[in-house]
Each structure stands twice: as structure tokens, then as C-alpha cells.
Design an enzyme around this catalytic site. Structure first.
Site, PDB file in Angstrom:
ATOM      1  CG  HIS A  32      40.002  73.667  88.453  1.00 37.50           C
ATOM      2  ND1 HIS A  32      38.927  72.973  87.950  1.00 37.50           N
ATOM      3  CD2 HIS A  32      39.499  74.492  89.416  1.00 37.50           C
ATOM      4  CE1 HIS A  32      37.820  73.358  88.568  1.00 37.50           C
ATOM      5  NE2 HIS A  32      38.144  74.272  89.464  1.00 37.50           N
TER       6      HIS A  32
ATOM      7  CG  ASP B  67      39.811  69.773  82.600  1.00 37.94           C
ATOM      8  OD1 ASP B  67      40.326  69.281  83.615  1.00 37.94           O
ATOM      9  OD2 ASP B  67      39.189  70.850  82.606  1.00 37.94           O
TER      10      ASP B  67
END
Length: 380
Positions: A138, A168
Site C-alpha cells: 500500500h 497513491d
């Protein structure tokens, strides 16, 4: 049968561009939202049962300005329906682990066989190849591995966590969008599509280009909290106020620093801005001064001066800031406060056209507009 509702009028510089988004989480949906904000016709292919993480679809702002159909890629007709849509798309976004799209029958080879001009965007953390390509991860792990997470935070504390904005969205979504638009430019000029491999580790590393230049020139230390732009400088950072709030300070240039020092009343005997041996003394003096008044007091004092000082606001406070309100940086649309469209265009302004799409809500519309009647089992 109830007639399909016409789609919202196309606006923005990407009006007429068709984007197929294979539903996922994180950077892929945000990239598709950005394209949709700029006017692209984004069709999101949701899976039966929805997503595991995140809010309800109607509350997920990354679904705004999109339309949704539901396709089960594990059903016999699922891959064929997606390939039919891909044959009519300009851009495609998928965020599966490497090899998954191929196994589902909607990988680059299958899609480009149907549409040679398609730009096929692959959004992952580690990329399509390399020792970690198949590993889970992540935002925080991609930033850690790229060296970027280690840049952020106090010298004597743990690395700070910048939500999931830096990995992200900055290192992932924005680089994917740049790649897709560059690929679209090439495809329109040549008729030839291609695959865009957007990896968060690559994008995050690329964001640090300037710092690598400073490091090579001997102007940056490879540790946090000791450099000019990472809080090492006593006049570039955040400082607590008397009411437990914070002020952000960053007067890099001498003329701005002089104004800052004057307004803060540091005193004529204060260390000079770039007197490095006395930086600890200067930091302590600045901290003491900010601790004597509230955030509101300091905000009022620095208002209208070029001292590069601003209050550190929460999200809800930022929404109400006069400057952001005047520009519409935050806006209330469809009953929800949210960021407005960025960037701005003088000739082809973009807009928030529709609320977040509910899965499958636009099946009839998309079946009609994209000429894929098999999508709508109720079509006559």
C-alpha cells in the site's frame, strides 16, 4: 421500459474522450475521476458485490462525473462485454496485480487486439516487473521503499505519514494520467495504442528528482530534519501557538525573511538567517515568540505581508478560508462538500457534472451510447 436518462452535457478539454475504468481502489479510481472532471466520458465497470474498502458508492467522491455498469468478469460473458467496451474506448485503466487482467481475459493483448489504438493504463504499486511485482503493498510501503517516506519528519522522531496523498495520488494517479494523455496524443497521431506501466514506486522516486540533484551537489544530507526544505532550517517549518494550534513558516528569500523577523519581533540580536552554527538558538527564539500568542493573533498580524506565514488549517477550516472560497477550491455539489475541479482552463472549462455513480446505475445509457446492447438485458 423507462427511457434512459440522457448523460450530462460534455464539458472540459477532454470532452469526447472515452475512458473505461475497471473498478479498483486508491489511485486508479482517482486517476479516472481526474479524467472525468476534465470532461472525459468515464465508464466504470463495477464488480458484483462492490468494493471491500471505502464508503458507500454514492459517498465515494472519486466516483463523481462517471457512469457505472456492473459486469462479472468471472461469468462466461463478462470478459466479452468488457472487450466490447474496450473496442470503443480511447483509454483503459486497471489496477490489478500483474497477470490478473490477462487471466480474466481483459489484459493488454486481448484489448489491443480488439482496439489497436487503445491506450491501456496499468496502475500498480511495484510495477509490472521486478522482484516485488507480485507482492501486496500500500501507499506507505511504496513510499518507504522509494526512499521518499524517510524524507519526512523530525530528525529525532519517526517518519511522518502524509495520508495516502504522496504515494497513491501524486506518485500514482497523476503519473498514470500523464502517461495516458501522452499515449492518447501518440495514438491519435499514429493510430497505434500502447501499454502505460504506472508504478507508485517509480512516480514517488521521480518526484524526488530535485532532491537527488541537491544530494549530488552536496547540498542535501541523506537524513531527515536537517535540510533546508525538510524542517532542518529553523525558519522553515511549523510552530505551536499559545492555543495549541500551529503556524506554517517558509520565508526562504532574504526579503521575505526580513519581513518575517520584523513582524515576529525576533530582535536585532537574533542570529542571521543563514548563520548555521546558531540555528538551534534561532529556532528556540522563534518557538518562544510563536508560543506567546494564539493562532488567530498571528494570522491577523501576518495578514497582508509577504512573510510566507500561514495558519495550519483543518480540512473544514480550509473550506471556509476566504481565498479558497473565492476561487471555489472547495465547493458544495450534490449535497456534499468536496474539492472543485483542477486545474482551470480558459477556453474549455471543466465542471462537476454528476454525483458519485451508483454501481450499475447507467447500464442502459452506456449500452446505448457506446453501442454495446448486450450490456443491457432489458433492452428491447
Amino acid at each position: 421500459m423507462t427511457p434512459a436518462t440522457p448523460p450530462a452535457p460534455a464539458v472540459g478539454p477532454l470532452a469526447g474522450v472515452r475512458v473505461l475504468e475497471l473498478a479498483g481502489i486508491g489511485p486508479g479510481p482517482f486517476a479516472a475521476m481526474l479524467l472525468a472532471d476534465l470532461g472525459a466520458d468515464v465508464v466504470r465497470v463495477d464488480r458484483p458485490g462492490g468494493q471491500v474498502l471505502g464508503p458507500a458508492p454514492e459517498q465515494d467522491l472519486t466516483n463523481r462525473n462517471k457512469r457505472s455498469v456492473v459486469v462479472d468478469l468471472k461469468a462466461a460473458d463478462g470478459p466479452g462485454l468488457v472487450l466490447e467496451l474496450a473496442a470503443r474506448a480511447d483509454l483503459l485503466i486497471e489496477g490489478y496485480r500483474p497477470g490478473v487482467a490477462e487471466r480474466l481475459g481483459v489484459g493488454p493483448e486481448q484489448c489491443l487486439a480488439r482496439n489497436p489504438a487503445l491506450v491501456y493504463g496499468r496502475m500498480t504499486g511495484w510495477g509490472q516487473d521486478g522482484p516485488l511485482a507480485d507482492r501486496a503493498g500500500h501507499d506507505i510501503t511504496y513510499l518507504a521503499t522509494s526512499g521518499v517516506l524517510g524524507l519526512i519528519g523530525d530528525a529525532d522522531g519517526p517518519p511522518a505519514i502524509p495520508a495516502n496523498l504522496l504515494g497513491d495520488y501524486a506518485g500514482g494517479s497523476l503519473y498514470l494520467v500523464i502517461g495516458l494523455l501522452a499515449g492518447l496524443h501518440h495514438a491519435r497521431a499514429t493510430g497505434t495504442g500502447q501499454v502505460v506501466d504506472a508504478a507508485i514506486v517509480d512516480g514517488a522516486a521521480h518526484l524526488s528528482t530535485m532532491l537527488w540533484g541537491l544530494l549530488g551537489a552536496g547540498l542535501w544530507q541523506d537524513r531527515r530534519g536537517v535540510n533546508l526544505l525538510d524542517g532542518g532550517a529553523p525558519w522553515y517549518g511549523t510552530f505551536a501557538t499559545a492555543d495549541g494550534r500551529w503556524m506554517a513558516v517558509g520565508p526562504l528569500e532574504p526579503q521575505f525573511y526580513a519581513e518575517f523577523a520584523r513582524l515576529l519581533e525576533l530582535g536585532e540580536d537574533a542570529p542571521a538567517q543563514y548563520d548555521l552554527p546558531r540555528w538551534p538558538e534561532l529556532r528556540e527564539r522563534i518557538e518562544r515568540r510563536f508560543a506567546t500568542r494564539t493562532q488567530a493573533d498571528w494570522t491577523a498580524l501576518f495578514e497582508g505581508h509577504d512573510a510566507c506565514v500561514a495558519p495550519v488549517l483543518t480540512l473544514r477550516q480550509a473550506q471556509e478560508h476566504p481565498h479558497l472560497a473565492a476561487r471555489g477550491s472547495y465547493t458544495e455539489q450534490h449535497g456534499t462538500v468536496q474539492p472543485g475541479v483542477a486545474p482551470r482552463f480558459s477556453a474549455t472549462p471543466a465542471a462537476l457534472r454528476t454525483a458519485p455513480a451508483r454501481p450499475g446505475a447507467h447500464t442502459a445509457e452506456v449500452a446505448r451510447d457506446w453501442a454495446v446492447p448486450a450490456l443491457d438485458p432489458n433492452a428491447s
